[in-house]
Design a protein around this motif. Sequence first.
Motif, PDB file in Angstrom:
ATOM      1  N   LEU A   1       0.820  -1.210   0.000  1.00 52.12           N
ATOM      2  CA  LEU A   1       0.000   0.000   0.000  1.00 52.12           C
ATOM      3  C   LEU A   1       0.858   1.265   0.000  1.00 52.12           C
ATOM      4  O   LEU A   1       0.482   2.278  -0.592  1.00 52.12           O
ATOM      5  CB  LEU A   1      -0.943  -0.002   1.203  1.00 52.12           C
ATOM      6  CG  LEU A   1      -2.072  -1.027   1.158  1.00 52.12           C
ATOM      7  CD1 LEU A   1      -2.782  -1.114   2.502  1.00 52.12           C
ATOM      8  CD2 LEU A   1      -3.054  -0.706   0.043  1.00 52.12           C
TER       9      LEU A   1
ATOM     10  N   CYS B   1      -9.026  -3.295  -0.460  1.00 50.12           N
ATOM     11  CA  CYS B   1      -9.121  -2.902   0.952  1.00 50.12           C
ATOM     12  C   CYS B   1     -10.583  -2.901   1.392  1.00 50.12           C
ATOM     13  O   CYS B   1     -11.457  -2.475   0.634  1.00 50.12           O
ATOM     14  CB  CYS B   1      -8.531  -1.511   1.179  1.00 50.12           C
ATOM     15  SG  CYS B   1      -6.737  -1.437   1.034  1.00 50.12           S
TER      16      CYS B   1
ATOM     17  N   TYR C   1      -7.696   3.548   3.076  1.00 49.49           N
ATOM     18  CA  TYR C   1      -6.250   3.583   3.361  1.00 49.49           C
ATOM     19  C   TYR C   1      -5.992   4.968   3.927  1.00 49.49           C
ATOM     20  O   TYR C   1      -6.279   5.981   3.288  1.00 49.49           O
ATOM     21  CB  TYR C   1      -5.466   3.337   2.078  1.00 49.49           C
ATOM     22  CG  TYR C   1      -3.967   3.364   2.239  1.00 49.49           C
ATOM     23  CD1 TYR C   1      -3.320   2.573   3.185  1.00 49.49           C
ATOM     24  CD2 TYR C   1      -3.177   4.175   1.427  1.00 49.49           C
ATOM     25  CE1 TYR C   1      -1.949   2.579   3.315  1.00 49.49           C
ATOM     26  CE2 TYR C   1      -1.796   4.180   1.547  1.00 49.49           C
ATOM     27  CZ  TYR C   1      -1.192   3.384   2.489  1.00 49.49           C
ATOM     28  OH  TYR C   1       0.175   3.389   2.627  1.00 49.49           O
TER      29      TYR C   1
ATOM     30  N   GLU D   1      -4.552   0.377   6.278  1.00 45.43           N
ATOM     31  CA  GLU D   1      -5.975   0.201   6.008  1.00 45.43           C
ATOM     32  C   GLU D   1      -6.731   0.249   7.331  1.00 45.43           C
ATOM     33  O   GLU D   1      -6.271  -0.271   8.347  1.00 45.43           O
ATOM     34  CB  GLU D   1      -6.177  -1.151   5.331  1.00 45.43           C
ATOM     35  CG  GLU D   1      -7.614  -1.509   5.093  1.00 45.43           C
ATOM     36  CD  GLU D   1      -7.776  -2.911   4.509  1.00 45.43           C
ATOM     37  OE1 GLU D   1      -8.917  -3.262   4.212  1.00 45.43           O
ATOM     38  OE2 GLU D   1      -6.775  -3.645   4.372  1.00 45.43           O
TER      39      GLU D   1
END
Length: 168
Positions: free
Chosen positions: A75, A108, A112, A137
């Motif tokens: 991420l 997700c 995020y 997340e």
Amino acid sequence: MYGTKRIQGVAYPLQHLNPFTMTVAPQTPGAPSYKVHVRFGSHTFTREWQAADPIDHQVNYNGDIRCFCTTRHGLSAHLPDMIRASANGKVHFSLKDNYLVLTNMPGCTGPYVAFFSMKPSNSNKYDAFMFVQSAHERAVFPKQLPSISMPTLVSKVVRELPIIRPKK
């Protein structure tokens, strides 16, 4: 400066989290633009260390022992663009004394979220310093958070003016 974390022969590049400078420009005609130096902390690609974690996953960042997290690492590749995009957008007040930006990411279950602090610079190269402390997340997250525009936040930080959290 970040390099590459190697775990069992797999290379996880972290150079995308090296510092950069972005310009924050208010939309008001004649208002000054600001240079903001952005740095990322290790919590953007690590999680809390647990006794059962493999030693090769250990990350020691200035004495803070954490566990490398492949999910957070993946991420984090989006973090620099996410922060740059916030330069002309809204940022939110966190429940504590920092701020956050958030976005929805494929795969997700929740947003995020990147948490950051901002302070004035004592350097003549930059007007302010942004430190992105953590990003991960959040499956459960409040729907509405008080917000402020990034240009307003930076302007107040640079001029050392009070930043008042809006009431709900």
